[in-house]
Design a protein around this motif. Sequence first.
Motif, PDB file in Angstrom:
ATOM      1  N   UNK A   1       0.842  -1.200   0.000  1.00 40.98           N
ATOM      2  CA  UNK A   1       0.000   0.000   0.000  1.00 40.98           C
ATOM      3  C   UNK A   1       0.875   1.246   0.000  1.00 40.98           C
ATOM      4  N   UNK A   2       0.435   2.246  -0.746  1.00 44.44           N
ATOM      5  CA  UNK A   2       1.179   3.508  -0.761  1.00 44.44           C
ATOM      6  C   UNK A   2       0.814   4.334   0.451  1.00 44.44           C
ATOM      7  N   UNK A   3       1.773   5.087   0.938  1.00 41.72           N
ATOM      8  CA  UNK A   3       1.561   5.924   2.109  1.00 41.72           C
ATOM      9  C   UNK A   3       0.848   7.201   1.697  1.00 41.72           C
ATOM     10  N   UNK A   4      -0.149   7.619   2.502  1.00 42.85           N
ATOM     11  CA  UNK A   4      -0.892   8.837   2.205  1.00 42.85           C
ATOM     12  C   UNK A   4      -0.007  10.049   2.459  1.00 42.85           C
ATOM     13  N   UNK A   5       0.027  10.958   1.479  1.00 44.37           N
ATOM     14  CA  UNK A   5       0.837  12.169   1.631  1.00 44.37           C
ATOM     15  C   UNK A   5       0.255  13.051   2.722  1.00 44.37           C
ATOM     16  N   UNK A   6       1.096  13.728   3.498  1.00 47.29           N
ATOM     17  CA  UNK A   6       0.575  14.649   4.518  1.00 47.29           C
ATOM     18  C   UNK A   6      -0.174  15.802   3.855  1.00 47.29           C
ATOM     19  N   UNK A   7      -1.155  16.334   4.562  1.00 53.18           N
ATOM     20  CA  UNK A   7      -1.944  17.441   4.022  1.00 53.18           C
ATOM     21  C   UNK A   7      -1.188  18.739   4.250  1.00 53.18           C
ATOM     22  N   UNK A   8      -0.825  19.397   3.166  1.00 53.29           N
ATOM     23  CA  UNK A   8      -0.090  20.654   3.245  1.00 53.29           C
ATOM     24  C   UNK A   8      -0.949  21.850   2.852  1.00 53.29           C
ATOM     25  N   UNK A   9      -2.024  21.592   2.111  1.00 51.00           N
ATOM     26  CA  UNK A   9      -2.876  22.668   1.587  1.00 51.00           C
ATOM     27  C   UNK A   9      -4.337  22.299   1.820  1.00 51.00           C
ATOM     28  N   UNK A  10      -5.165  23.337   1.979  1.00 53.98           N
ATOM     29  CA  UNK A  10      -6.571  23.093   2.284  1.00 53.98           C
ATOM     30  C   UNK A  10      -7.481  23.937   1.384  1.00 53.98           C
ATOM     31  N   UNK A  11      -8.517  23.279   0.864  1.00 55.00           N
ATOM     32  CA  UNK A  11      -9.631  23.968   0.221  1.00 55.00           C
ATOM     33  C   UNK A  11     -10.864  23.659   1.052  1.00 55.00           C
ATOM     34  N   UNK A  12     -11.653  24.671   1.341  1.00 58.55           N
ATOM     35  CA  UNK A  12     -12.854  24.436   2.135  1.00 58.55           C
ATOM     36  C   UNK A  12     -14.033  25.207   1.568  1.00 58.55           C
ATOM     37  N   UNK A  13     -15.178  24.557   1.555  1.00 59.53           N
ATOM     38  CA  UNK A  13     -16.421  25.235   1.199  1.00 59.53           C
ATOM     39  C   UNK A  13     -16.740  26.259   2.294  1.00 59.53           C
ATOM     40  N   UNK A  14     -17.616  27.198   1.976  1.00 60.14           N
ATOM     41  CA  UNK A  14     -17.949  28.250   2.931  1.00 60.14           C
ATOM     42  C   UNK A  14     -19.277  27.951   3.636  1.00 60.14           C
ATOM     43  N   UNK A  15     -20.397  28.035   2.916  1.00 61.88           N
ATOM     44  CA  UNK A  15     -21.715  27.823   3.523  1.00 61.88           C
ATOM     45  C   UNK A  15     -21.893  26.360   3.911  1.00 61.88           C
ATOM     46  N   UNK A  16     -22.270  26.139   5.163  1.00 58.31           N
ATOM     47  CA  UNK A  16     -22.462  24.781   5.652  1.00 58.31           C
ATOM     48  C   UNK A  16     -21.215  24.177   6.262  1.00 58.31           C
ATOM     49  N   UNK A  17     -20.063  24.835   6.067  1.00 55.78           N
ATOM     50  CA  UNK A  17     -18.806  24.376   6.665  1.00 55.78           C
ATOM     51  C   UNK A  17     -18.288  25.415   7.656  1.00 55.78           C
ATOM     52  N   UNK A  18     -18.199  26.658   7.189  1.00 58.08           N
ATOM     53  CA  UNK A  18     -17.715  27.740   8.047  1.00 58.08           C
ATOM     54  C   UNK A  18     -18.850  28.573   8.627  1.00 58.08           C
ATOM     55  N   UNK A  19     -19.878  28.813   7.832  1.00 60.33           N
ATOM     56  CA  UNK A  19     -20.991  29.669   8.275  1.00 60.33           C
ATOM     57  C   UNK A  19     -22.332  29.064   7.874  1.00 60.33           C
ATOM     58  N   UNK A  20     -23.369  29.489   8.588  1.00 65.18           N
ATOM     59  CA  UNK A  20     -24.751  29.154   8.238  1.00 65.18           C
ATOM     60  C   UNK A  20     -25.609  30.365   8.519  1.00 65.18           C
ATOM     61  N   UNK A  21     -26.196  30.917   7.451  1.00 61.93           N
ATOM     62  CA  UNK A  21     -27.044  32.111   7.563  1.00 61.93           C
ATOM     63  C   UNK A  21     -26.352  33.218   8.355  1.00 61.93           C
TER      64      UNK A  21
END
Length: 259
Positions: A1-21
């Motif tokens: 099995x290949x090793x999962x690369x560490x997470x160095x960068x992030x993309x995130x949705x806004x509504x429903x993840x960071x804020x709601x209304x």
Amino acid sequence: MTETAPIENWLTDMDGVLVHEGMALDGAPEFIARLTEKGRPYLVLTNNSIFTPRDLAARLSASGIEVPEERLWTSALATATFVAQQMPGGRAYVIGEAGLTTALHEAGYILTDTRPDYVILGETRTYSFSSITTAVRLIKGGARFIATNPDSTGPSADGPLPATGAVAAMISKATGREPYFIGKPNPVMIRAALNRIEAHSEATAMVGDRMDTDVLAGMEAGLRTFLVLTGSTSVDEVERYPYRPNEVRPSVKDLIDLV
């Protein structure tokens, strides 16, 4: 099995993840603060094309989340980037608001209803029959049809509102032409975001609250995907899809330790 690369960068949705209304969701201010503290490249993504990044940064700040405008990536910016690459210095007839028209102007586009290269449909709270009729006639006359995102409804305090995807369907019915949708789940939006922060997909995570846009887009672009349960998709609904996120977490608060 290949090793999962560490997470160095992030993309995130806004509504429903960071804020709601307009209210920050649990852990959202701390999650963004941790990304900033650790110097992690990141972008906040939204299919909403109404607002400029400056507008959105101000709205997030009012909820207690500090995101610089250069860290916001909208379907309007992705659309402007796409058409500028496809046809630099082109002409477009636009149905949309400041987020879309500003992005197109800054990309060197002329906004006109005279011999446009594209009809570009975005989000607006004031769709008019007149503008839709003009769009139909221009598309039947040969203009290429682009839409910022496929969302058929959008949220409001009084309930769902018709959104870009619903209006696009009406124009398609009248013209026999389907639009090319730029926003999520199109991986074009994700790849453009990766280019913006000079990130590789193998070392990047996508955080979202919707299986059919956020997780699908992240998966198709080769990102590690996290579904949070503070928005549209419930844990029971995950089983209905033929694909899976890498992980399901209760909220973005549960991702802080991964940054």
